[in-house]
Design a protein around this motif. Structure first.
Motif, PDB file in Angstrom:
ATOM      1  N   ASN A  26     -19.128  15.130 -12.674  1.00  0.00           N
ATOM      2  CA  ASN A  26     -19.469  15.950 -11.384  1.00  0.00           C
ATOM      3  C   ASN A  26     -20.334  15.688 -11.323  1.00  0.00           C
ATOM      4  O   ASN A  26     -21.717  15.281 -11.928  1.00  0.00           O
ATOM      5  CB  ASN A  26     -18.832  17.161 -12.094  1.00  0.00           C
TER       6      ASN A  26
ATOM      7  N   TYR B 237     -21.999   9.813  -4.331  1.00  0.00           N
ATOM      8  CA  TYR B 237     -21.122   9.449  -4.578  1.00  0.00           C
ATOM      9  C   TYR B 237     -20.319   9.624  -6.224  1.00  0.00           C
ATOM     10  O   TYR B 237     -21.281   9.536  -6.901  1.00  0.00           O
ATOM     11  CB  TYR B 237     -21.108   8.068  -5.336  1.00  0.00           C
ATOM     12  N   GLY B 238     -19.044  10.807  -5.808  1.00  0.00           N
ATOM     13  CA  GLY B 238     -19.059  11.011  -7.332  1.00  0.00           C
ATOM     14  C   GLY B 238     -17.798  10.960  -7.327  1.00  0.00           C
ATOM     15  O   GLY B 238     -16.733  10.647  -6.859  1.00  0.00           O
TER      16      GLY B 238
ATOM     17  N   VAL C  68     -14.701   6.448  -6.697  1.00  0.00           N
ATOM     18  CA  VAL C  68     -14.808   5.911  -5.751  1.00  0.00           C
ATOM     19  C   VAL C  68     -14.508   4.700  -4.788  1.00  0.00           C
ATOM     20  O   VAL C  68     -13.914   4.272  -3.848  1.00  0.00           O
ATOM     21  CB  VAL C  68     -16.288   6.552  -5.214  1.00  0.00           C
TER      22      VAL C  68
ATOM     23  N   ASP D   3     -15.389  16.265  -9.330  1.00  0.00           N
ATOM     24  CA  ASP D   3     -16.715  17.413  -7.672  1.00  0.00           C
ATOM     25  C   ASP D   3     -17.255  16.973  -6.754  1.00  0.00           C
ATOM     26  O   ASP D   3     -18.116  16.499  -8.015  1.00  0.00           O
ATOM     27  CB  ASP D   3     -16.003  18.634  -8.205  1.00  0.00           C
ATOM     28  N   VAL D   4     -18.074  17.333  -6.256  1.00  0.00           N
ATOM     29  CA  VAL D   4     -19.414  17.214  -6.117  1.00  0.00           C
ATOM     30  C   VAL D   4     -19.346  18.359  -4.922  1.00  0.00           C
ATOM     31  O   VAL D   4     -18.714  18.752  -4.038  1.00  0.00           O
ATOM     32  CB  VAL D   4     -19.245  15.974  -4.774  1.00  0.00           C
TER      33      VAL D   4
ATOM     34  N   SER E 289     -15.855  11.802  -3.071  1.00  0.00           N
ATOM     35  CA  SER E 289     -15.549  11.985  -4.109  1.00  0.00           C
ATOM     36  C   SER E 289     -13.997  12.170  -4.688  1.00  0.00           C
ATOM     37  O   SER E 289     -13.555  11.672  -3.743  1.00  0.00           O
ATOM     38  CB  SER E 289     -15.545  14.134  -4.223  1.00  0.00           C
TER      39      SER E 289
ATOM     40  N   ILE F 240     -14.565  18.377  -2.944  1.00  0.00           N
ATOM     41  CA  ILE F 240     -16.393  18.218  -2.015  1.00  0.00           C
ATOM     42  C   ILE F 240     -16.597  19.738  -1.476  1.00  0.00           C
ATOM     43  O   ILE F 240     -15.279  19.943  -0.892  1.00  0.00           O
ATOM     44  CB  ILE F 240     -15.969  17.130  -1.090  1.00  0.00           C
TER      45      ILE F 240
ATOM     46  N   ALA G   9     -13.054  13.026  -0.123  1.00  0.00           N
ATOM     47  CA  ALA G   9     -12.930  12.964  -0.611  1.00  0.00           C
ATOM     48  C   ALA G   9     -11.590  13.272  -1.181  1.00  0.00           C
ATOM     49  O   ALA G   9     -10.383  13.008  -0.425  1.00  0.00           O
ATOM     50  CB  ALA G   9     -12.458  15.121  -0.846  1.00  0.00           C
TER      51      ALA G   9
END
Length: 643
Positions: A385, A398-399, A404, A521-522, A534, A538, A552
């Motif tokens: 995260n 970039y999560g 990703v 999650d971001v 993500s 997001i 996302a």
């Protein structure tokens, strides 16, 4: 001669009382009706019955009629003299009588020479019965005992009279012997019951009282071993929950990042399962217990065994449970901005930055990243995260790490695969209707279609090559170049060559899906001119986004109803929930989800584009309360109210 009065509700009731008292038949009663009243609620009758003196009657009978006397249970009959009546016996239903070998019912005249046989309804001998029943699971046995006594009857003595009603009386009672404990045990043994006999209930059987389904034997239930259990002192699911305030409102800033532990903290305790025992049924069969599951605790870095059942941390960090192993990941804390003094940050554990990430800097982590301030013209990448308390300006976030990139490849390959299959169908139709003439080859037809209706396919292939040019994609990139880009289609002799491309796309998609891990999650307060991706969700927790691209795998959520989404592209797999989209000046803003997703917005201005799958809707007039979705008829629905 005497008279006696009998009272009743009816005349018949009065007569019946008189017959019963004097043991005579109805036709032998002489009576006079004294009173009959038939009221609405009450009826009353009275009769006067003449009673002949017995001594006088006997005397007249001795002189005239035949008589019957029952003495010591035997019938003595005297014949009548000339002009007298024969003696009569009256037989009730509970006594069997034969006169001269003929069954008598109701009554019969008899004489001294008559052969009178009297048979009483009685069993041959006293009986006793025992029954053992067992439960289907063979764990309980029940006993029922009954005793039936034999009653021996004789005729009840009666004075000499011309008509006598036979009556029986008990001469003696014969009882069966009471079951002894030895006999009951033999009965249990004969039924196969050998184990768990209840002595207390067995002793209750030593009487002549009836017993019905009394528990007499009970097996020993099996008790299986208990499994070992591991009590974790931290959240092993990695499922960080949102916190709610006292009003039930979700605090989206609380998306769980690191739950750190100190050195010496207890991480897990193994509880050894209780040992059970075998069981046994009432037939003496042993029932094997199930052995409990033994659990072995495996540990990795950052922890140790305090004893054989307790794991403790050896350092401060984040506890994790992965691959059936407990570890404590170290936390790297930066108590300043990330700038030229600190250099770029790259760490295998969690990264806490108590400041900002400055221009041109880069932060990478194989776990979680938490930034207390801003990210300015920088790159932040994490496999876990990412939480940015304030703003991301001109930055890339970039999560999900490699996920990703995997998701990006999946998106390209799935789109290319669908388009190539549609292209193949189009070629078949062209050939079927001979639109290009018989002289045209498959490659020539493909080239024309790729330059026209399907011109998106080469562009997608070129973009895939540009972004995803890695060794693992070399085979599929080679096919794209040789078959779909530039003059490549003209070299195709058969459509089977293009089918190979779709097969390779599908195989690569399957492999990529297997590489995906847990979505992350971001969370960002505000972003401007930034790119945020993500593998999970997001969350925009502040005033919104401006000219940014948000992508996302699951959802994009603007947590404030009045947050702004102005310019750029917002893309999610499932759901986008935002506040104000676009602007009065008509800034182009695109909000997109996949086919079965949903889009929600508080307000949307003109030139906003809502897209579900390949269907799009352009807002022409400002509106509010928007919900965009595709219904069951595959129609794009936009629920809204004019602003």
């Amino acid at each position: 001669m005497e008279r006696e009065v009998f009272n009743g509700s009816t005349i018949d009731e009065c007569i019946e009382k008189a017959c019963n008292k004097y043991n005579v038949l109805k036709e032998d009663i002489k009576y006079e009706v004294i009173e009959v009243k038939n009221g609405i609620f009450k009826k009353k009758a009275s009769i006067a019955v003449e009673i002949v003196d017995k001594s006088e009657n006997k005397e007249s009978e001795n002189k005239k009629d035949g008589t019957i006397q029952i003495l010591d249970g035997k019938i003595v009959v005297k014949d009548p003299v000339e002009g007298g009546k024969s003696a009569t016996i009256v037989v009730p239903k509970n006594i069997g009588v034969k006169v001269n070998d003929k069954d008598v019912k109701d009554s019969s005249e008899v004489c001294s020479s008559s052969n009178i046989e009297v048979v009483f309804q009685e069993i041959e001998k006293p009986e006793r019965r025992i029954n053992i029943s067992t439960s289907p699971d063979k764990m309980n046995a029940y006993i029922s005992i009954s005793y039936i006594n034999k009653k021996v009857y004789k005729l009840k003595d009666a004075e000499s009279s011309n008509k006598v009603v036979l009556e029986s009386e008990v001469l003696r009672v014969e009882k069966p012997p009471v079951y002894t404990q030895a006999e009951i045990l033999d009965a249990l043994k004969a039924s196969g019951v050998t184990y768990g006999i209840l002595e207390e209930n067995l002793s209750k059987c030593n009487s002549d009282k009836e017993i019905v389904d009394m528990l007499i034997a009970q097996g020993m239930k099996v008790e299986n071993d208990e499994d070992d259990e591991v009590e974790f002192k931290f959240d092993v699911r990695g499922n960080n929950k949102f916190q709610e305030n006292e009003n039930g409102k979700i605090d989206f800033k609380s998306i769980g990042f690191v739950n750190a532990v100190d050195e010496g903290s207890v991480l897990a305790i193994r509880h050894i399962g209780k040992e059970g025992h075998n069981g046994k049924d009432i037939f003496g069969n042993e029932i094997k217990k199930k052995n409990g599951k033994e659990i072995k605790i495996n540990i990795g870095e950052g922890c140790e065994f305090k004893d054989e059942n307790t794991v403790v941390s050896t350092r401060k960090g984040e506890p994790i449970y992965s691959g059936n192993k407990i570890s404590v990941i170290a936390i790297h804390e930066v108590n300043s901005d990330v700038d030229l003094k600190t250099g770029n940050i790259k760490f295998v554990g969690d990264v806490f930055i108590h400041g900002s990430v400055s221009e041109s800097m880069k932060v990478e982590s194989e776990h979680n990243v938490k930034i207390d301030q801003n990210v300015q013209n920088a790159i932040v990448s994490a496999s876990g995260n990412i939480f940015i308390e304030k703003n991301a300006i001109f930055s890339n976030v970039y999560g999900g790490g490699e996920d990703v990139f995997v998701l990006k490849q999946l998106e390209f390959l799935n789109t290319i695969d669908v388009n190539i299959k549609n292209l193949l169908e189009a070629v078949e139709q062209v050939k079927h209707y001979n639109m290009h003439g018989k002289a045209s080859t498959d490659g020539q037809i493909l080239k024309v279609l790729l330059e026209g209706k399907f011109r998106l396919v080469p562009r997608l292939c070129e973009k895939f090559i540009d972004i995803c040019d890695r060794e693992e994609n070399s085979d599929i990139i080679s096919l794209f170049k040789a078959r779909l880009i530039g003059m490549g289609p003209l070299s195709i002799e058969s459509l089977d060559e293009l089918t190979q491309v779709t097969s390779l796309c599908e195989d690569r998609v399957s492999n990529l899906k297997s590489m995906l891990s847990v979505p992350v999650d971001v969370s960002v307060g505000y972003c401007q001119n930034s790119k945020i991706e993500s593998s999970g969700n997001i969350f925009i927790t502040g005033k919104g986004e401006y000219i940014s691209d948000l992508t996302a795998k699951n959802n994009v959520i603007f947590t404030n109803d009045n947050s702004i989404a102005r310019g750029g592209v917002i893309k999610a797999g499932n759901e986008v929930k935002c506040g104000v989209v676009g602007s009065i000046g008509g800034v182009s803003t695109k909000v997109q989800v996949e086919k079965h997703g949903n889009i929600y917005a508080e307000i949307a201005y003109q030139n906003t584009i809502f897209a579900i799958g390949n269907k799009e809707y352009v807002v022409e007039n400002p509106c509010k309360g928007i919900h965009v979705y595709v219904n069951k008829d595959d129609e794009l629905i936009v629920d809204k109210l004019l602003l």
